[in-house]
Design an enzyme around this catalytic site. Structure first.
Site, short mmCIF file in Angstrom:
data_model
loop_
_atom_site.label_atom_id
_atom_site.label_comp_id
_atom_site.label_asym_id
_atom_site.label_seq_id
_atom_site.Cartn_x
_atom_site.Cartn_y
_atom_site.Cartn_z
N GLU A 187 0.83 -1.20 0.00
CA GLU A 187 0.00 0.00 0.00
C GLU A 187 0.87 1.26 0.00
O GLU A 187 0.55 2.25 -0.65
CB GLU A 187 -0.93 -0.03 1.21
CG GLU A 187 -2.16 0.82 1.05
CD GLU A 187 -3.23 0.49 2.08
OE1 GLU A 187 -3.77 1.44 2.67
OE2 GLU A 187 -3.50 -0.71 2.31
N SER A 260 1.67 -20.81 -1.83
CA SER A 260 1.40 -22.23 -1.91
C SER A 260 0.55 -22.57 -3.13
O SER A 260 -0.01 -21.70 -3.79
CB SER A 260 0.67 -22.77 -0.67
OG SER A 260 1.29 -22.32 0.50
N ASP A 336 -7.24 -8.37 0.86
CA ASP A 336 -6.81 -7.11 1.48
C ASP A 336 -7.18 -7.13 2.96
O ASP A 336 -8.32 -6.85 3.33
CB ASP A 336 -7.49 -5.93 0.78
CG ASP A 336 -6.90 -4.60 1.20
OD1 ASP A 336 -5.85 -4.60 1.87
OD2 ASP A 336 -7.49 -3.56 0.85
N ASP A 339 -5.16 -2.01 6.18
CA ASP A 339 -5.22 -0.74 5.46
C ASP A 339 -4.43 0.31 6.22
O ASP A 339 -4.34 0.29 7.46
CB ASP A 339 -6.66 -0.28 5.30
CG ASP A 339 -7.42 -1.12 4.28
OD1 ASP A 339 -6.98 -1.16 3.12
OD2 ASP A 339 -8.42 -1.77 4.65
#
Length: 802
Positions: A187, A260, A336, A339
């Site tokens: 970010e 993975s 996500d 933040d």
């Protein structure tokens, strides 16, 4: 004089022999107990047997008692590893390693994980707390009953600290740090790019989709459009030295994401009639391996339970495996899950703006103990959204909102998979699990298969969840129109159950689209090359055995690099270019490159390194941009979070060849590419002596080390795994680097565990004198099938109640 010299030599030899004997004696004293009886804090007898690889089968009456025994064997065989994991997330490594680890500890203390686990451990269910108490008692008794403390502490001249129940949550936090961006790296980078580049350039460099997309629902997302103006018009930079080392962006030369592969096929297309699940988790690999092979045998509500898989030392849970009704595995989700918030400060900087007005920062102090020095204090600034983690490229204070900071993000609900009878029950468990959010792949003995997210999903409002802007860059939350409002309920989670084609797959890339994609957001998905190759491998088979899925795990075909090979052959190595530089031998190697990451392939290594070098040259201005905005107090910007993403615009440039975006100093894209090819050739010859020696096997040699041998190389002969050339690479199912790759490979059909496959690198034991040291490692190197279930018992340890 001669006699004196002989006598001195004999004395020195005797001293050396005595030192070797003393070291061997000490090491032997710290070996775990494998046979005999142990009186412990249990209610009923528990039996621990081990086979020739050291796989521990723990049989008891209830989960608490087997947890004690599991803790005991973890404490005896893996305590140093466990200690490093808890210290890593708690910011307590400097207590062992001194000043060397202080900066790490200082930085990680911003998350106050030690403080959080002290609270969160009390929120666990009564059953989980009981299991954890039994496990903790077992760890400490196992540690205390060693004849000598683990040898690592003797070398560090330190004493091991007792294990605490909350330390098991710290181990989970170390996994958070390994699998997610604990300082918002992606970010931060996207925020800087968004501010410093034009809108068109930013969208071009950060596309959502690519031709490698392989979502299970077939959805496609758009690529960016080539900007009409220069991408880096306002950024001054120095081109990289074409005669020097061009691998400087990635010193370990490893592009792999912590992630993975996993996939499943339903009973409708399996030879067993049950589902078959394959899973291989990609992590850094060391000695011992991160996982501990474990089989549990106990009863719940008078129902016998059989669980086979791997545990994570430091925790009592089986992470992946089978309970003979379901089999499950994980891949990192890359949704996500945190933040960054750009704080708006008051004039004096003492307050930050919220929807309710300005608020004063809370300040808490953490004390970092440092070996051989006075402790130091670290001040942590806190906001209503989360801790202040530093400054962005503009000097704005940045706070972090992260699932890991909340109670929903960490618990031991994952234990419920041991009891699940079918995929629906497994899905319910996954949605309440407090782990770093994972793609759960699960199949059951009735043939059903499913995918969902295991872990807490935040409910967000105010922004698009997936685009290049929105949640992808730091935002100002002070107006109250952006933020989080708790977490999703189970019925809001994305789920794919029994798809029409009877196949599911994940590989750290985007799994689903549309509303489900919006729900998960984009936290930096991997390029879909692995997922696409897995998907195509599955679609090429009509009916599956376990070996078929292992063959896909071992697939080292260079599908991803084939377009790059074609580009080199058709556009770069023109007849005049080959003649000018006498590249006839190199062209022969390229013609015979085998189209796979084979250890004897010169062509594969050349194609791979050409791509990396071209990328480094092409995006050198982006690297320069990050360096130019880095200041003393700002959080570091790194190219790594978008290293796969730039593949898309890079390939667009090479195929569409816009003249206005051609790097300075070249008349054509062919000339630019030929310059990179020349420097790649020179580099490989300089590194390996001649081009015929520059094979993939010469480059991709394992270096799987014990943590102490990294600091004390002289111990490598005793502690490390043999260095071997290995096939496989990053953008293919067989992910394999020098010290990164498949930390295990598992293929299992629930109800058919006797034919299930499992192997892992390194060792079940962390002790060099252990009879299990290095056992099974060769199966992993070669990728051959070996059993999931323990073999014949060689050692038996009996646990008796006090």
């Amino acid at each position: 004089m001669t006699n004196l010299l002989v006598k001195s030599t004999k004395i020195l030899l005797i001293v050396l022999i005595m030192m070797v004997i003393a070291i061997y004696w000490y090491l032997s004293q710290s070996l775990p107990k494998l046979d005999g009886k142990v009186v412990g804090q249990i209610d009923q007898e528990v039996i621990v047997t081990r086979d020739q690889q050291g796989i521990a089968q723990i049989s008891g009456t209830n989960r608490q008692d087997v947890s004690f025994a599991l803790g005991y064997v973890h404490g005896q065989e893996r305590f140093f590893q466990m200690d490093l994991l808890r210290r890593n997330s708690a910011g307590e490594l400097a207590e062992l390693f001194g000043e060397l680890a202080f900066n790490h500890d200082k930085k990680v203390r911003v998350h106050q994980f030690r403080k959080r686990v002290t609270e969160f451990v009390t929120l666990l269910t009564d059953e989980q707390q009981s299991i954890l108490q039994y496990y903790t008692a077992g760890v400490n008794q196992g540690l205390n009953e060693l004849g000598a403390k683990p040898f690592e502490y003797a070398l560090l001249r330190a004493e091991p600290k007792p294990w605490l129940p909350e330390d098991s949550l710290l181990v989970l936090y170390s996994m958070y740090m390994d699998l997610q961006y604990e300082y918002g790296d992606r970010e931060l980078l996207l925020g800087a790019m968004s501010d410093l580049l034009s809108k068109d350039a930013f969208q071009f460099l950060t596309p959502e989709g690519s031709n490698w997309d392989a979502a299970v629902d077939g959805t496609q997302l758009p690529k960016g459009e080539i900007p009409k103006d220069k991408v880096f018009a306002d950024i001054a930079y120095q081109p990289t030295n074409r005669q020097g080392n061009r691998f400087d962006l990635f010193p370990d030369n490893q592009e792999g994401l912590k992630g993975s592969n996993n996939w499943a096929v339903s009973g409708k297309v399996s030879k067993t009639g049950s589902a078959i699940v394959a899973d291989d988790m990609h992590l850094g690999i060391g000695v011992p391996n991160i996982w501990y092979r474990t089989s549990l045998r106990y009863a719940s509500d008078n129902t016998p339970l059989l669980i086979d898989g791997v545990s994570l030392p430091g925790t009592p849970a089986i992470v992946v495996g089978s309970n003979h009704n379901i089999a499950w595995g994980f891949t990192n989700s890359y949704g996500d899950w945190n933040d960054l918030i750009k704080l708006v400060l008051s004039e004096d900087g003492a307050q930050y703006l919220t929807p309710q007005g300005y608020k004063a920062f809370s300040v808490e102090q953490e004390t970092v103990a440092i070996k051989g020095q006075e402790s130091r204090s670290v001040d942590i600034q806190l906001t209503q959204w989360g801790p202040v983690i530093g400054e962005d490229h503009q000097g704005n204070l940045i706070a972090m909102r992260w699932v890991a900071h909340d109670a929903q993000g960490i618990n031991f609900n994952l234990l419920g998979l041991e009891y699940a009878q079918n995929v629906e029950q497994a899905i319910d468990v996954a949605h309440s699990a407090g782990i770093p959010a994972q793609n759960l792949m699960v199949g059951d003995k009735d043939g059903n298969i499913a995918w969902t997210i295991a872990g807490a999903i935040p409910r967000k409002f105010g922004l698009d969840s997936t685009g290049s802007q929105g949640w992808a860059v730091p935002q100002d939350w002070s107006a109250g129109d952006i933020g989080w409002t708790g977490y999703l309920t189970s019925d809001e989670y994305p789920v794919v159950l029994n798809p029409e084609k009877n196949r599911l797959w994940t590989g750290n890339s985007r799994v689903v689209g549309n509303e489900m994609y919006q729900t998960l957001g984009n936290g930096g998905y991997a390029l879909g090359a692995r997922s696409q190759q897995i998907r195509d491998g599955l679609n090429a088979i009509e009916q599956f055995s376990e070996q078929d899925l292992l063959d896909i795990q071992n697939d080292d075909r260079a599908v991803f690099l084939t377009p790059w090979h074609n580009y080199l052959s058709n556009q770069v190595f023109t007849d005049s270019f080959v003649k000018q530089h006498d590249y006839t031998e190199l062209v022969e190697f390229l013609d015979n490159w085998q189209a796979r990451a084979a250890i004897d392939s010169v062509g594969y290594l050349f194609v791979r390194q050409f791509r990396l070098n071209l990328r480094d040259e092409l995006f050198a201005p982006l690297t320069a941009m990050m360096q130019s905005v880095s200041k003393e107090n700002t959080l570091a910007l790194s190219f790594r979070p978008i290293r796969s993403q730039v593949e898309v615009p890079m390939w667009q440039l090479l195929t569409e060849q816009p003249q206005h975006l051609l790097p300075d100093g070249y008349s054509s894209w062919t000339e630019f590419s030929q310059a990179v090819a020349t420097s790649t050739y020179q580099q490989l010859v300089a590194q390996y002596g001649s081009i015929d020696k520059a094979t993939w096997g010469a480059h991709n040699i394992t270096k799987i080390q014990h943590p102490l041998s990294k600091a004390i190389p002289a111990l490598g002969w005793l502690l490390d795994m043999p260095q071997q050339p290995v096939r496989g690479d990053t953008f293919m199912p067989r992910v394999q680097g020098v010290a990164f790759g498949s930390s295990q490979r598992m293929v299992v059909s629930p109800g058919h565990e006797k034919q299930a496959i499992f192997h892992m690198p390194s060792s079940q034991s962390g002790h060099p004198l252990s009879p299990f040291y290095g056992k099974g490692h060769d199966d992993w190197v070669k990728g051959v099938a070996s059993p999931l279930l323990p073999g014949a018992s060689i050692y038996t340890l009996e646990f008796l109640p006090q």
